[in-house]
Scaffold this motif. Structure first.
Motif, short mmCIF file in Angstrom:
data_model
loop_
_atom_site.label_atom_id
_atom_site.label_comp_id
_atom_site.label_asym_id
_atom_site.label_seq_id
_atom_site.Cartn_x
_atom_site.Cartn_y
_atom_site.Cartn_z
N ILE A 49 0.82 -1.21 0.00
CA ILE A 49 0.00 0.00 0.00
C ILE A 49 0.86 1.26 0.00
CG2 ILE A 49 -1.68 1.33 1.36
CD1 ILE A 49 -2.76 -1.44 2.34
N PHE A 50 1.91 1.30 0.81
CA PHE A 50 2.66 2.53 1.02
C PHE A 50 4.04 2.56 0.38
CE2 PHE A 50 -0.30 2.41 4.63
CZ PHE A 50 -0.97 3.60 4.40
N ASN A 96 -5.43 -1.25 -4.57
CA ASN A 96 -4.91 -0.07 -3.89
C ASN A 96 -4.95 1.18 -4.77
OD1 ASN A 96 -3.61 1.41 -1.79
ND2 ASN A 96 -1.66 1.14 -2.86
N HIS A 100 -7.98 5.33 -1.26
CA HIS A 100 -7.05 6.26 -0.64
C HIS A 100 -6.16 5.53 0.36
CE1 HIS A 100 -8.72 9.88 -2.34
NE2 HIS A 100 -9.95 9.43 -2.05
N SER A 101 -4.91 5.93 0.40
CA SER A 101 -3.94 5.30 1.30
C SER A 101 -3.94 5.99 2.65
CB SER A 101 -2.54 5.35 0.68
OG SER A 101 -2.49 4.60 -0.49
N ALA A 106 -6.42 1.49 4.25
CA ALA A 106 -5.49 0.40 4.52
C ALA A 106 -6.15 -0.70 5.35
CB ALA A 106 -4.26 0.93 5.24
N LYS A 162 4.13 2.61 9.20
CA LYS A 162 3.61 3.29 8.02
C LYS A 162 4.50 4.43 7.55
CE LYS A 162 1.02 6.73 7.66
NZ LYS A 162 0.34 7.91 7.56
N LYS A 166 6.82 4.65 4.08
CA LYS A 166 6.65 5.75 3.11
C LYS A 166 7.97 6.48 2.86
CE LYS A 166 2.65 8.08 2.90
NZ LYS A 166 1.50 8.89 3.35
#
Length: 175
Positions: A49-50, A96, A100-101, A106, A162, A166
């Motif tokens: 996801i990130f 994904n 929206h992340s 998530a 998270k 990122k």
């Protein structure tokens, strides 16, 4: 170098995943409820996801590699977790793009990932006749407790990793 951190975290989670049931109260462990920790999958879903971009599939490759390690260490059939984790992470990576992340997005993707992976594992094990649990029993005694237990771990894991994931993504993609 940052990709090695992901592998090290996955290795740590793989080891801790084996000890997860010993951390729970014995009353819960010896009940009829069956919970399967999917900690490596949860972390790799966060990576999908990130960390991953539209054209990168690091999480899928890690999912296949650590799924194979899970097969070697914890199961008697090689390839079940490898294929399941790789496929589920690939599907979540594709979905994904439309969600929206953030924490809610998530969380929904992780719930979907846990349901897909555990159900796929149940179907495969039913097909090769390792399990003979009826669908309704599986749903109540295994799938729902597994989703609940893994979501508790996700709520703990999410704020810890998270932002770091990122940052690693930005470093790799800007290099």
């Amino acid at each position: 170098m940052k990709r090695y951190y992901i592998a090290l975290i996955c290795l740590l989670l793989l080891v801790m995943q084996g000890m997860a049931m010993s951390l729970l109260p014995s009353k819960l462990v010896y009940s009829n409820l069956l919970m399967t920790p999917h900690w490596v999958l949860l972390f790799l879903l966060i990576v999908a996801i990130f960390f991953d971009r539209d054209k990168t599939y690091f999480a899928v490759w890690y999912g296949m590699a650590f799924g194979l390690l899970l097969d070697i260490v914890y199961t008697g059939i090689l390839g079940v977790y490898m294929v399941t984790y790789g496929l589920v992470i690939y599907v979540i990576h594709g979905i994904n793009k439309t969600i929206h992340s953030n924490f809610i997005g998530a969380s929904l993707l992780v719930i979907l990932g846990i349901i897909l992976s555990d159900t796929l594992l149940y179907v495969i094990y039913s097909f090769v006749q390792i399990t003979s649990m009826p669908w309704g029993t599986y749903l109540i005694l295994r799938l729902l407790p597994t989703v609940a237990a893994n979501m508790i771990f996700f709520i703990i894991l999410y704020p810890v990793v998270k932002d770091r994931v990122k940052q690693w993504s930005e470093v790799i993609n800007n290099a």
